[in-house]
Motif scaffolding. Structure first.
Motif, PDB file in Angstrom:
ATOM      1  N   LYS A  61       6.661   4.649   1.930  1.00  0.00           N
ATOM      2  CA  LYS A  61       6.123   3.791   0.875  1.00  0.00           C
ATOM      3  C   LYS A  61       5.995   4.584  -0.407  1.00  0.00           C
ATOM      4  O   LYS A  61       5.359   5.641  -0.432  1.00  0.00           O
ATOM      5  CB  LYS A  61       4.756   3.229   1.285  1.00  0.00           C
ATOM      6  CG  LYS A  61       4.119   2.352   0.228  1.00  0.00           C
ATOM      7  CD  LYS A  61       2.779   1.804   0.700  1.00  0.00           C
ATOM      8  CE  LYS A  61       2.127   0.926  -0.357  1.00  0.00           C
ATOM      9  NZ  LYS A  61       0.818   0.390   0.100  1.00  0.00           N
ATOM     10  N   ASP A  91      12.322  -3.082   0.902  1.00  0.00           N
ATOM     11  CA  ASP A  91      12.106  -3.778  -0.359  1.00  0.00           C
ATOM     12  C   ASP A  91      12.094  -2.722  -1.457  1.00  0.00           C
ATOM     13  O   ASP A  91      12.511  -1.582  -1.238  1.00  0.00           O
ATOM     14  CB  ASP A  91      10.827  -4.624  -0.341  1.00  0.00           C
ATOM     15  CG  ASP A  91       9.582  -3.814  -0.011  1.00  0.00           C
ATOM     16  OD1 ASP A  91       9.549  -2.598  -0.291  1.00  0.00           O
ATOM     17  OD2 ASP A  91       8.617  -4.383   0.541  1.00  0.00           O
ATOM     18  N   HIS A  94       9.595   0.130  -0.163  1.00  0.00           N
ATOM     19  CA  HIS A  94       9.548   0.584   1.220  1.00  0.00           C
ATOM     20  C   HIS A  94      10.962   0.843   1.730  1.00  0.00           C
ATOM     21  O   HIS A  94      11.900   0.081   1.416  1.00  0.00           O
ATOM     22  CB  HIS A  94       8.877  -0.443   2.128  1.00  0.00           C
ATOM     23  CG  HIS A  94       7.436  -0.714   1.793  1.00  0.00           C
ATOM     24  ND1 HIS A  94       7.071  -1.584   0.787  1.00  0.00           N
ATOM     25  CD2 HIS A  94       6.283  -0.223   2.325  1.00  0.00           C
ATOM     26  CE1 HIS A  94       5.745  -1.626   0.723  1.00  0.00           C
ATOM     27  NE2 HIS A  94       5.247  -0.810   1.630  1.00  0.00           N
ATOM     28  N   TRP A 126       6.222   2.900  11.880  1.00  0.00           N
ATOM     29  CA  TRP A 126       6.666   1.513  11.953  1.00  0.00           C
ATOM     30  C   TRP A 126       6.136   0.876  13.222  1.00  0.00           C
ATOM     31  O   TRP A 126       6.153   1.475  14.302  1.00  0.00           O
ATOM     32  CB  TRP A 126       8.189   1.443  11.936  1.00  0.00           C
ATOM     33  CG  TRP A 126       8.706   0.030  12.051  1.00  0.00           C
ATOM     34  CD1 TRP A 126       8.952  -0.832  11.033  1.00  0.00           C
ATOM     35  CD2 TRP A 126       9.012  -0.669  13.263  1.00  0.00           C
ATOM     36  NE1 TRP A 126       9.388  -2.031  11.517  1.00  0.00           N
ATOM     37  CE2 TRP A 126       9.429  -1.960  12.881  1.00  0.00           C
ATOM     38  CE3 TRP A 126       8.965  -0.341  14.618  1.00  0.00           C
ATOM     39  CZ2 TRP A 126       9.811  -2.916  13.827  1.00  0.00           C
ATOM     40  CZ3 TRP A 126       9.326  -1.292  15.551  1.00  0.00           C
ATOM     41  CH2 TRP A 126       9.750  -2.566  15.156  1.00  0.00           C
ATOM     42  N   ASP A 129       4.487  -5.282  13.995  1.00  0.00           N
ATOM     43  CA  ASP A 129       3.745  -6.171  13.100  1.00  0.00           C
ATOM     44  C   ASP A 129       3.741  -5.652  11.661  1.00  0.00           C
ATOM     45  O   ASP A 129       2.823  -5.966  10.893  1.00  0.00           O
ATOM     46  CB  ASP A 129       2.307  -6.351  13.592  1.00  0.00           C
ATOM     47  CG  ASP A 129       1.544  -5.034  13.647  1.00  0.00           C
ATOM     48  OD1 ASP A 129       2.196  -3.972  13.607  1.00  0.00           O
ATOM     49  OD2 ASP A 129       0.303  -5.075  13.744  1.00  0.00           O
ATOM     50  N   PHE A 130       4.747  -4.862  11.275  1.00  0.00           N
ATOM     51  CA  PHE A 130       4.799  -4.303   9.928  1.00  0.00           C
ATOM     52  C   PHE A 130       4.844  -5.408   8.883  1.00  0.00           C
ATOM     53  O   PHE A 130       5.568  -6.401   9.015  1.00  0.00           O
ATOM     54  CB  PHE A 130       6.025  -3.402   9.778  1.00  0.00           C
ATOM     55  CG  PHE A 130       6.346  -3.057   8.344  1.00  0.00           C
ATOM     56  CD1 PHE A 130       5.598  -2.109   7.661  1.00  0.00           C
ATOM     57  CD2 PHE A 130       7.381  -3.706   7.676  1.00  0.00           C
ATOM     58  CE1 PHE A 130       5.887  -1.799   6.333  1.00  0.00           C
ATOM     59  CE2 PHE A 130       7.681  -3.401   6.357  1.00  0.00           C
ATOM     60  CZ  PHE A 130       6.923  -2.448   5.692  1.00  0.00           C
ATOM     61  N   HIS A 131       4.046  -5.200   7.809  1.00  0.00           N
ATOM     62  CA  HIS A 131       4.054  -6.100   6.653  1.00  0.00           C
ATOM     63  C   HIS A 131       3.976  -5.250   5.402  1.00  0.00           C
ATOM     64  O   HIS A 131       3.173  -4.319   5.343  1.00  0.00           O
ATOM     65  CB  HIS A 131       2.870  -7.077   6.718  1.00  0.00           C
ATOM     66  CG  HIS A 131       2.995  -8.216   5.754  1.00  0.00           C
ATOM     67  ND1 HIS A 131       2.629  -8.105   4.428  1.00  0.00           N
ATOM     68  CD2 HIS A 131       3.463  -9.491   5.908  1.00  0.00           C
ATOM     69  CE1 HIS A 131       2.858  -9.260   3.817  1.00  0.00           C
ATOM     70  NE2 HIS A 131       3.358 -10.115   4.684  1.00  0.00           N
ATOM     71  N   PRO A 132       4.765  -5.540   4.367  1.00  0.00           N
ATOM     72  CA  PRO A 132       4.770  -4.673   3.180  1.00  0.00           C
ATOM     73  C   PRO A 132       3.423  -4.556   2.482  1.00  0.00           C
ATOM     74  O   PRO A 132       3.151  -3.543   1.840  1.00  0.00           O
ATOM     75  CB  PRO A 132       5.813  -5.349   2.266  1.00  0.00           C
ATOM     76  CG  PRO A 132       6.682  -6.143   3.184  1.00  0.00           C
ATOM     77  CD  PRO A 132       5.790  -6.597   4.288  1.00  0.00           C
ATOM     78  N   ASP A 133       2.575  -5.580   2.590  1.00  0.00           N
ATOM     79  CA  ASP A 133       1.290  -5.556   1.895  1.00  0.00           C
ATOM     80  C   ASP A 133       0.196  -4.841   2.689  1.00  0.00           C
ATOM     81  O   ASP A 133      -0.939  -4.757   2.223  1.00  0.00           O
ATOM     82  CB  ASP A 133       0.830  -6.988   1.585  1.00  0.00           C
ATOM     83  CG  ASP A 133       1.753  -7.680   0.604  1.00  0.00           C
ATOM     84  OD1 ASP A 133       2.405  -6.964  -0.187  1.00  0.00           O
ATOM     85  OD2 ASP A 133       1.849  -8.923   0.641  1.00  0.00           O
ATOM     86  N   MET A 134       0.509  -4.360   3.868  1.00  0.00           N
ATOM     87  CA  MET A 134      -0.482  -3.694   4.704  1.00  0.00           C
ATOM     88  C   MET A 134       0.060  -2.335   5.155  1.00  0.00           C
ATOM     89  O   MET A 134       1.272  -2.157   5.289  1.00  0.00           O
ATOM     90  CB  MET A 134      -0.834  -4.540   5.938  1.00  0.00           C
ATOM     91  CG  MET A 134      -1.380  -5.908   5.611  1.00  0.00           C
ATOM     92  SD  MET A 134      -1.744  -6.864   7.096  1.00  0.00           S
ATOM     93  CE  MET A 134      -2.270  -8.433   6.381  1.00  0.00           C
ATOM     94  N   SER A 136      -0.023   0.610   8.102  1.00  0.00           N
ATOM     95  CA  SER A 136      -0.302   0.742   9.531  1.00  0.00           C
ATOM     96  C   SER A 136      -1.485   1.674   9.759  1.00  0.00           C
ATOM     97  O   SER A 136      -1.541   2.775   9.202  1.00  0.00           O
ATOM     98  CB  SER A 136       0.930   1.301  10.256  1.00  0.00           C
ATOM     99  OG  SER A 136       0.623   1.598  11.605  1.00  0.00           O
ATOM    100  N   ARG A 227      -6.560  -3.575   4.420  1.00  0.00           N
ATOM    101  CA  ARG A 227      -5.648  -2.879   5.349  1.00  0.00           C
ATOM    102  C   ARG A 227      -4.865  -1.774   4.652  1.00  0.00           C
ATOM    103  O   ARG A 227      -3.652  -1.629   4.819  1.00  0.00           O
ATOM    104  CB  ARG A 227      -4.668  -3.871   5.995  1.00  0.00           C
ATOM    105  CG  ARG A 227      -5.278  -5.129   6.524  1.00  0.00           C
ATOM    106  CD  ARG A 227      -6.162  -4.891   7.708  1.00  0.00           C
ATOM    107  NE  ARG A 227      -5.430  -4.464   8.886  1.00  0.00           N
ATOM    108  CZ  ARG A 227      -5.996  -4.238  10.083  1.00  0.00           C
ATOM    109  NH1 ARG A 227      -7.297  -4.405  10.214  1.00  0.00           N
ATOM    110  NH2 ARG A 227      -5.284  -3.845  11.105  1.00  0.00           N
TER     111      ARG A 227
END
Length: 572
Positions: A61, A91, A94, A126, A129-134, A136, A227
């Motif tokens: 990121k 994106d 990321h 990774w 449930d990866f999401h760009p706005d959160m 891990s 998160r």
């Protein structure tokens, strides 16, 4: 391609025929409905099967704009990973990094941050449930089993115990070589969003069982609201903005006006003389120490006018603080002095310069012996030694670092540099000899680059080493809280210095932010002060604790290091 003579031409096949030949209808999941939408469901076994090829995958990121993918691939090729890897764009901020070898996966993940073409990239594991706005919550964390029996300090045993906390990644070299039987250290994958386990139960065969304490060396703060790392939920700015948004939606008649309170700064500033130093006057200019000795303290009955300077005024040669210390010109803003500094005109140091530094330190010691030190500094040093109950002390003229020690410690100042003081310390009750480096880093990246080069040379010795002081920079974004973005290049420099010299940065007890200041965009909190040590120093102790104490009149919080050795029946 044309068919050979005498052979029949193959029938034409559609895309649906090819797809139906490679998969049977029974492999398709039956369609469902969820809240009026067409849906399909996969079991946990299915998800684990699909995600197996990404078991060594990481997400990079970038805080700002990321470099081109060609530059990222070139940087990874220069790192020299042992196996193959792939880099894919997720994106604009990321990337997905998938490694073939677990060793390469651990090497990239344990580094936590990488600098690529001046852009800082943070590394996360990774997950399906990866999401760009959160971000891990699974991070590598070193844990320690203090007092673990020697026969259980085997890699297979330690992995079995550590698996109760999280998936084990690696065991440190001292544990593998049995050089430190008092404690076993292992790095695990830890989900910081869950409750931590403080002890585990171990059945030791017919000898009975026992409760084993688990010590976490550093756990980065993680917000369960947004998160993301860097703060807790109680400190989340996103929730504060939401509350402010709800307040703005209230009718004007329902709002209660609050009383405006103006809090003055801790330091009082007065205008300096209007004379501006020119290059012709520079040789006659007195050093800052002259300001200290010539400044007369105000009497208790005197009332000096309280002047609050303009927040946008440069704190250069036009202002002098209430202790008579002249501020050096700087383009950086107060409270965040390292932003925007460029790495220019950095001198390259070689080991041959170490002798010249030591020679300069000896000349400085002779100067102290000749009573040529500033009278104010000498008198103040003796006063502090007496008031605080120490036996001796040292005050540096170049770095403004003061050292005080008790009678059970012998100190030999080896080197007095502009940004650090190097000493050889002998703790007499233990007969423990180690090198101590007291650091006061400069405010610009260029000057700190010289500090990293000098310290790297000094750290090449064989003695145990302890570093402490105000480094004036953070090592990761999790050590910063504020509305502006810190200088990522400076962060990368400091992080690389710690990694390249194999230094240990232990977690602290108490508030992790040791420095507080006011930036143009609002208040900022940073972890500027810390203790660093090499493995030889850490191995001497069975227990080491670093406590951040409460701030008093300073904008920095004091830090306290305590250590014990169960094999030595002496004071800590």
């Amino acid at each position: 391609m044309t068919a050979p003579p005498g052979a029949a031409s193959p029938p034409l096949r559609s895309f649906a025929d090819i797809l139906s030949a490679s998969s049977t209808p029974s492999a398709l999941r039956p369609p469902e409905r969820f809240k009026g939408m067409p849906a399909v469901s996969f079991s946990d076994d299915d998800v684990n099967l699909f995600a197996h090829k990404f078991r060594f995958a990481l997400v990079g990121k970038f805080e700002k704009s990321q470099p081109p993918m060609a530059d990222i691939r070139k940087t990874f090729d220069l790192i020299g990973f042992g196996g193959a890897f792939t880099l894919r764009l997720l994106d604009q901020r990321h990337i997905l990094m998938n490694f073939d070898h677990e060793a390469d996966f651990q090497r990239c993940w344990l580094r936590k941050t990488w600098s690529i073409k001046g852009a800082l990239m943070r590394v996360f594991k990774w997950t399906p449930d990866f999401h760009p706005d959160m971000e891990s919550p699974i991070v590598p964390v070193w844990i320690a089993f203090e007092g673990l029996p020697a026969h259980l300090q085997d890699k297979r045993v330690i992995y079995s115990i550590a698996n109760l906390i999280g998936s084990p990644l690696k065991v440190d070299s001292s544990t593998l070589l049995h050089n430190r039987p008092s404690v076993a250290r292992v790095c695990v994958e830890l989900d910081v969003s869950t409750t931590l386990t403080n002890q585990v139960w171990i059945n030791n065969g017919s000898f009975g069982g026992f409760a084993q304490k688990v010590t976490y060396e550093f756990i980065p703060p993680y917000c369960l609201g947004c998160r993301k790392f860097g703060h807790l939920k109680s400190e989340c700015s996103a929730q504060s903005e939401k509350q402010q948004h709800d307040t703005r939606r209230e009718p004007m008649a329902d709002r209660v006006p609050e009383r405006l309170i103006i809090v003055p700064p801790r330091k009082r500033w007065r205008q300096a003389a209007s004379h501006v130093t020119t290059p012709e006057d520079a040789p006659n200019e007195q050093p800052p120490q002259a300001c200290l000795s010539s400044h007369q303290p105000e009497s208790e009955n005197s009332t000096a006018p309280f002047i609050v300077p303009d927040a946008n005024a440069p704190l250069g040669a036009t202002l002098i603080d209430d202790q008579g210390v002249r501020r050096a010109p700087s383009d950086s803003q107060p409270g965040h002095l390292s932003d925007g500094d460029e790495l220019l005109n950095v001198e390259v140091y070689s080991p041959s310069l170490l002798d010249s530094w030591k020679e300069a330190s000896k000349m400085f010691a002779l100067k102290l012996g000749g009573n040529k030190q500033d009278n104010y500094v000498t008198d103040r040093l003796l006063q502090m030694i007496t008031e605080l109950g120490f036996s001796d002390g040292f005050a540096s003229e170049t770095s403004k670092i003061w050292l005080l020690w008790s009678a059970d410690i012998e100190v030999e100042v080896v080197l007095d540099s502009e940004q650090f003081v190097c000493c050889t310390i002998n703790y007499l009750p233990w007969q423990f000899v180690f090198s101590f480096l007291a650091v006061y880093g400069k405010h610009t990246r260029t000057e700190r680059a010289q500090l990293w080069a000098q310290l790297s040379i000094v750290l090449g010795g064989s003695l145990p080493v302890l570093l402490s002081g105000d480094f004036n920079v953070i090592s990761s974004l999790s050590e910063y809280r504020g509305s502006s973005v810190p200088d990522t290049n400076s962060i990368s420099d400091f992080s690389s210095f710690i990694c390249d010299n194999n230094l240990i940065d232990l977690s602290v007890i108490g508030n992790q932010y040791t420095g507080h200041g006011i930036h143009t965009t609002g208040p900022v909190w940073k972890r500027l002060d810390r203790f660093l040590m090499n493995a030889a120093f850490r191995d001497v102790f069975t227990d080491v604790r670093i406590v951040v104490l409460a701030r008093t009149t300073s904008d920095h919080a004091p830090i306290l290091l305590t250590g014990s050795n169960d094999a030595v029946s002496c004071p800590k």
